[in-house]
Design a protein around this motif. Structure first.
Motif, PDB file in Angstrom:
ATOM      1  N   PRO A 156       0.815  -1.219   0.000  1.00 30.81           N
ATOM      2  CA  PRO A 156       0.000   0.000   0.000  1.00 30.81           C
ATOM      3  C   PRO A 156       0.846   1.266   0.000  1.00 30.81           C
ATOM      4  CG  PRO A 156      -0.589  -1.454   1.838  1.00 30.81           C
ATOM      5  CD  PRO A 156       0.641  -2.005   1.209  1.00 30.81           C
ATOM      6  N   PRO A 157       0.257   2.374  -0.401  1.00 34.82           N
ATOM      7  CA  PRO A 157       0.983   3.641  -0.373  1.00 34.82           C
ATOM      8  C   PRO A 157       1.287   4.067   1.056  1.00 34.82           C
ATOM      9  CG  PRO A 157      -1.327   3.994  -0.899  1.00 34.82           C
ATOM     10  CD  PRO A 157      -1.114   2.516  -0.866  1.00 34.82           C
ATOM     11  N   GLY A 158       2.323   4.868   1.188  1.00 36.67           N
ATOM     12  CA  GLY A 158       2.669   5.410   2.499  1.00 36.67           C
ATOM     13  C   GLY A 158       3.435   4.446   3.384  1.00 36.67           C
ATOM     14  N   THR A 159       3.917   3.347   2.825  1.00 37.23           N
ATOM     15  CA  THR A 159       4.734   2.405   3.580  1.00 37.23           C
ATOM     16  C   THR A 159       6.154   2.460   3.040  1.00 37.23           C
ATOM     17  OG1 THR A 159       4.172   0.577   2.091  1.00 37.23           O
ATOM     18  CG2 THR A 159       2.769   0.864   4.020  1.00 37.23           C
ATOM     19  N   PRO A 160       7.122   1.945   3.798  1.00 34.75           N
ATOM     20  CA  PRO A 160       8.511   2.057   3.352  1.00 34.75           C
ATOM     21  C   PRO A 160       8.799   1.434   1.984  1.00 34.75           C
ATOM     22  CG  PRO A 160       8.441   1.419   5.651  1.00 34.75           C
ATOM     23  CD  PRO A 160       7.028   1.381   5.150  1.00 34.75           C
ATOM     24  N   PHE A 161       8.030   0.409   1.592  1.00 33.86           N
ATOM     25  CA  PHE A 161       8.323  -0.263   0.327  1.00 33.86           C
ATOM     26  C   PHE A 161       7.316   0.067  -0.767  1.00 33.86           C
ATOM     27  CE2 PHE A 161      10.215  -2.930   3.650  1.00 33.86           C
ATOM     28  CZ  PHE A 161      11.538  -2.837   3.251  1.00 33.86           C
ATOM     29  N   SER A 162       6.508   1.124  -0.568  1.00 33.25           N
ATOM     30  CA  SER A 162       5.554   1.493  -1.607  1.00 33.25           C
ATOM     31  C   SER A 162       6.302   2.049  -2.813  1.00 33.25           C
ATOM     32  CB  SER A 162       4.525   2.494  -1.079  1.00 33.25           C
ATOM     33  OG  SER A 162       5.145   3.649  -0.606  1.00 33.25           O
ATOM     34  N   GLY A 166       4.836   7.347  -3.367  1.00 34.96           N
ATOM     35  CA  GLY A 166       3.819   6.871  -2.438  1.00 34.96           C
ATOM     36  C   GLY A 166       2.644   6.183  -3.108  1.00 34.96           C
ATOM     37  N   GLN A 167       2.864   5.574  -4.251  1.00 38.68           N
ATOM     38  CA  GLN A 167       1.793   4.890  -4.979  1.00 38.68           C
ATOM     39  C   GLN A 167       1.730   3.409  -4.588  1.00 38.68           C
ATOM     40  OE1 GLN A 167      -0.315   6.638  -7.038  1.00 38.68           O
ATOM     41  NE2 GLN A 167       0.825   8.346  -6.157  1.00 38.68           N
ATOM     42  N   TRP A 168       0.685   2.728  -5.033  1.00 34.13           N
ATOM     43  CA  TRP A 168       0.548   1.292  -4.823  1.00 34.13           C
ATOM     44  C   TRP A 168       1.642   0.570  -5.612  1.00 34.13           C
ATOM     45  CZ3 TRP A 168      -2.837  -1.360  -1.755  1.00 34.13           C
ATOM     46  CH2 TRP A 168      -3.867  -0.620  -1.188  1.00 34.13           C
TER      47      TRP A 168
END
Length: 193
Positions: A156-162, A166-168
């Motif tokens: 998901p966006p907003g996570t360290p690995f997005s 900040g996109q999916w």
């Protein structure tokens, strides 16, 4: 000209005092639990997640009362009753906003493919628990239904690995697209595979 060390300003002192207070509270009671963001709040992309594809459950109505009302209006064995039963089953996983078409599609694909029995054997838990785990991953945005109906492992966006910006991030296709590719062509709930 000599440089003098500047003393802390009142706002810097307040920030330091607040940081010390938070650190002491954190040590005393532990960190605050992270609030899980619902799939609805994450606004996933795609046809299966369009605005009209979501169902809202009324938190003031018990599942029993909802089923009684549907049974009285439509009949206990109706397709509407079967769909409502499935939505109520999903409610404790997804919350009050359920991606109805995507969740029913995920349920059908998992039940009709060999993925569910294989994952169940691999993990050593029942197929029902595996199915609920898959819906839990979906509710957290870790699995999504792509426009072609395939199931993808996502970040998901907003996570360290997005993805950048900040996109999916669609990481890996877990289950290929079934024969049905249009979200409006869902198999009826309870139909055998």
């Amino acid at each position: 000209m000599s440089r003098q060390k500047r003393s802390k300003t009142p706002s810097a002192q307040r920030r330091a005092a607040e940081a010390a207070r938070r650190a002491a509270a954190n040590k005393r009671i532990g960190p605050r639990p992270r609030r899980l963001r619902t799939l609805f709040a994450l606004k996933p992309p795609g046809e299966y997640y369009r605005e009209e594809s979501w169902a809202s459950l009324n938190p003031d109505v018990t599942p029993e009362a909802a089923m009684e009302a549907i049974a009285a209006d439509q009949g206990a064995d109706s397709g509407v009753a079967e769909s409502m039963s499935a939505l109520l089953r999903f409610g404790h996983v997804y919350g009050h906003e359920i991606p109805a078409i995507a969740a029913l599609h995920l349920d059908t694909v998992l039940r009709c493919s060999d993925y569910l029995p294989a994952a169940s054997r691999e993990t050593g838990i029942s197929e029902d628990d595996t199915l609920e785990s898959m819906h839990s991953l979906h509710a957290q945005g870790m699995l999504l239904v792509a426009d072609d109906g395939s199931i993808w492992l996502t970040v998901p966006p907003g996570t360290p690995f997005s993805a950048p910006g900040g996109q999916w991030a669609f990481v890996e296709q877990k289950i290929e697209s079934p024969v049905l590719t249009d979200p409006s062509e869902q198999l009826p709930v309870g139909q055998s595979c």
